[in-house]
Design a protein around this motif. Sequence first.
Motif, PDB file in Angstrom:
ATOM      1  N   UNK A 107       0.448  -5.973   4.093  1.00  0.00           N
ATOM      2  CA  UNK A 107       1.261  -4.634   4.591  1.00  0.00           C
ATOM      3  C   UNK A 107       1.441  -4.011   3.220  1.00  0.00           C
ATOM      4  N   UNK A 108       1.512  -4.716   2.029  1.00  0.00           N
ATOM      5  CA  UNK A 108       1.723  -4.170   0.642  1.00  0.00           C
ATOM      6  C   UNK A 108       0.356  -3.809   0.083  1.00  0.00           C
ATOM      7  N   UNK A 109      -0.708  -4.229   0.452  1.00  0.00           N
ATOM      8  CA  UNK A 109      -1.945  -3.867   0.322  1.00  0.00           C
ATOM      9  C   UNK A 109      -2.276  -2.528   0.677  1.00  0.00           C
ATOM     10  N   UNK A 110      -1.918  -2.358   2.342  1.00  0.00           N
ATOM     11  CA  UNK A 110      -2.069  -1.088   2.907  1.00  0.00           C
ATOM     12  C   UNK A 110      -1.090  -0.053   2.340  1.00  0.00           C
ATOM     13  N   UNK A 111       0.018  -0.508   1.983  1.00  0.00           N
ATOM     14  CA  UNK A 111       1.002   0.719   1.518  1.00  0.00           C
ATOM     15  C   UNK A 111       0.636   1.126   0.198  1.00  0.00           C
ATOM     16  N   UNK A 112       0.086   0.085  -1.031  1.00  0.00           N
ATOM     17  CA  UNK A 112       0.263   0.503  -2.477  1.00  0.00           C
ATOM     18  C   UNK A 112      -1.386   0.639  -2.951  1.00  0.00           C
ATOM     19  N   UNK A 113      -2.280   0.274  -2.057  1.00  0.00           N
ATOM     20  CA  UNK A 113      -3.617   0.576  -2.709  1.00  0.00           C
ATOM     21  C   UNK A 113      -3.829   0.001  -3.847  1.00  0.00           C
ATOM     22  N   UNK A 114      -3.622  -1.263  -4.374  1.00  0.00           N
ATOM     23  CA  UNK A 114      -3.844  -1.831  -5.488  1.00  0.00           C
ATOM     24  C   UNK A 114      -5.063  -1.736  -6.200  1.00  0.00           C
ATOM     25  N   UNK A 115      -5.160  -1.232  -7.395  1.00  0.00           N
ATOM     26  CA  UNK A 115      -6.372  -1.231  -8.019  1.00  0.00           C
ATOM     27  C   UNK A 115      -6.838  -2.732  -8.397  1.00  0.00           C
ATOM     28  N   UNK A 138      -8.690 -13.497   3.591  1.00  0.00           N
ATOM     29  CA  UNK A 138      -8.189 -12.302   4.332  1.00  0.00           C
ATOM     30  C   UNK A 138      -7.604 -11.065   3.393  1.00  0.00           C
ATOM     31  N   UNK A 139      -7.040 -11.473   2.200  1.00  0.00           N
ATOM     32  CA  UNK A 139      -6.601 -10.801   1.370  1.00  0.00           C
ATOM     33  C   UNK A 139      -7.845 -10.080   0.578  1.00  0.00           C
ATOM     34  N   UNK A 140      -8.762 -10.660   0.028  1.00  0.00           N
ATOM     35  CA  UNK A 140     -10.097  -9.987  -0.462  1.00  0.00           C
ATOM     36  C   UNK A 140     -10.803  -9.133   0.383  1.00  0.00           C
ATOM     37  N   UNK A 154     -10.159  -4.265  -6.814  1.00  0.00           N
ATOM     38  CA  UNK A 154     -10.396  -5.519  -7.144  1.00  0.00           C
ATOM     39  C   UNK A 154      -9.708  -6.628  -7.048  1.00  0.00           C
ATOM     40  N   UNK A 155     -10.023  -7.677  -6.523  1.00  0.00           N
ATOM     41  CA  UNK A 155      -9.376  -9.037  -6.308  1.00  0.00           C
ATOM     42  C   UNK A 155      -9.801  -9.993  -7.457  1.00  0.00           C
ATOM     43  N   UNK A 156      -8.952 -10.386  -8.226  1.00  0.00           N
ATOM     44  CA  UNK A 156      -9.057 -11.506  -9.102  1.00  0.00           C
ATOM     45  C   UNK A 156      -8.435 -12.944  -8.856  1.00  0.00           C
ATOM     46  N   UNK A 157      -9.412 -13.825  -8.560  1.00  0.00           N
ATOM     47  CA  UNK A 157      -8.659 -15.115  -8.429  1.00  0.00           C
ATOM     48  C   UNK A 157      -8.581 -15.800  -9.764  1.00  0.00           C
TER      49      UNK A 157
END
Length: 364
Positions: A148-156, A178-180, A186-189
């Motif tokens: 939900x937060x990803x959808x709302x905030x569109x994180x770079x 699922x988050x990726x 970009x997702x950094x693990x």
Amino acid sequence: MKELVEQWVRPEIRGLSAYHVPDPGGLIKLDAMENPYGWPEDLRRAWWAELFQQVEMNRYPDPAAGALSARLRQSLGVPEGAGLLLGNGSDEIIQMLALTLGGPGRVILSVEPGFVMYRMIAGFTGMDYVGVPLREEDFRLDLPAVLEAVERHHPALLFLAYPNNPTGNLFDAEDVRAVIRAAPGLVVVDEAYAPFTDASFLPQVLDYDNLLVMRTLSKMGLAGLRLGLLAGAEAWIREIDKTRLPYNINVLTQAVAELALRHRGVFDEQTARIREQRGRLFARLERMDGIRPYPSQANFILFRTADGRGAGIFQALKEHGVLIKNLHGSHPRLADCLRVTVGTPEENDAFLEALRGSVAAAES
Ligand SMILES: *Cc1c(COP(=O)(O)O)cnc(C)c1O
């Protein structure tokens, strides 16, 4: 002077408090996730010889750290075809990522309680920070809340520490995938604790267009050298590398890290001992009244004390000669929580003994 400073220092910097590192004095130091073991004598000798014969202090370092990079690729199993970027600790890499993807209105998203540097560096670089709470009971990812937060905030930029600091747990790999898949940026693990778990996204890093994996040699036993790395698609790494200051990896770090990785077995043996001690420490903590440890895949254990006792027990431990980390007050989910780094068997025994005394003192 004060007015000048207030006039010119950016408000977001003035609003930050500096990263505080306590002076351990003569205390047993179990606060900073360091490997407690030193180097064996023969490795120390090889190190001295290397420094005298190979390292030219009057020359700038190899800007690409070629020999070290090749050694890292082979030693850590960076997939064929992936790009690799080195930093003066992974903290510097977080900063390069923010410089590359940041900008007004751009967001860094992570989970909380989590690693404080993501928020701090968002602050330095003028990015917005969003921290999504982990689940209360077990610190697992709250997947619906993250999505939900990803959808709302569109994180770079989205950071997930895997295992997580300060909670020590590994998130469910399927949740991370699922988050990726859902993240627009970009997702950094962040695999700072890779030496203490068998789980990793490094082998799969090229399977996603928006995934990079970050590692460090700090927790393995080279915290003093400051060397972190970022691996993933060359198209991303090439751009991020433009924000790297030339020569960020000094000649001593290049030479010593390369030598250490040539003797990887020494460090594997040490981290195996730490993993074994982690199990023993966890079992002892579990049996103590008024202490609840959380399962860990890292080289530290988070534990909760009885209500209202955390700060007192932390202080009493210090008076008994042991320094750990007090997390009470750092996040609502961490009320009365303390974090202990796994040390040598002797250090762990001293800690357990001091903890028994401290818990008893808090109760009387
Ligand atoms: C310790 C830690 C780091 C920082 O590592 P350095 O390479 O020493 O800067 C990064 N991420 C997490 C989650 C950590 O706990």
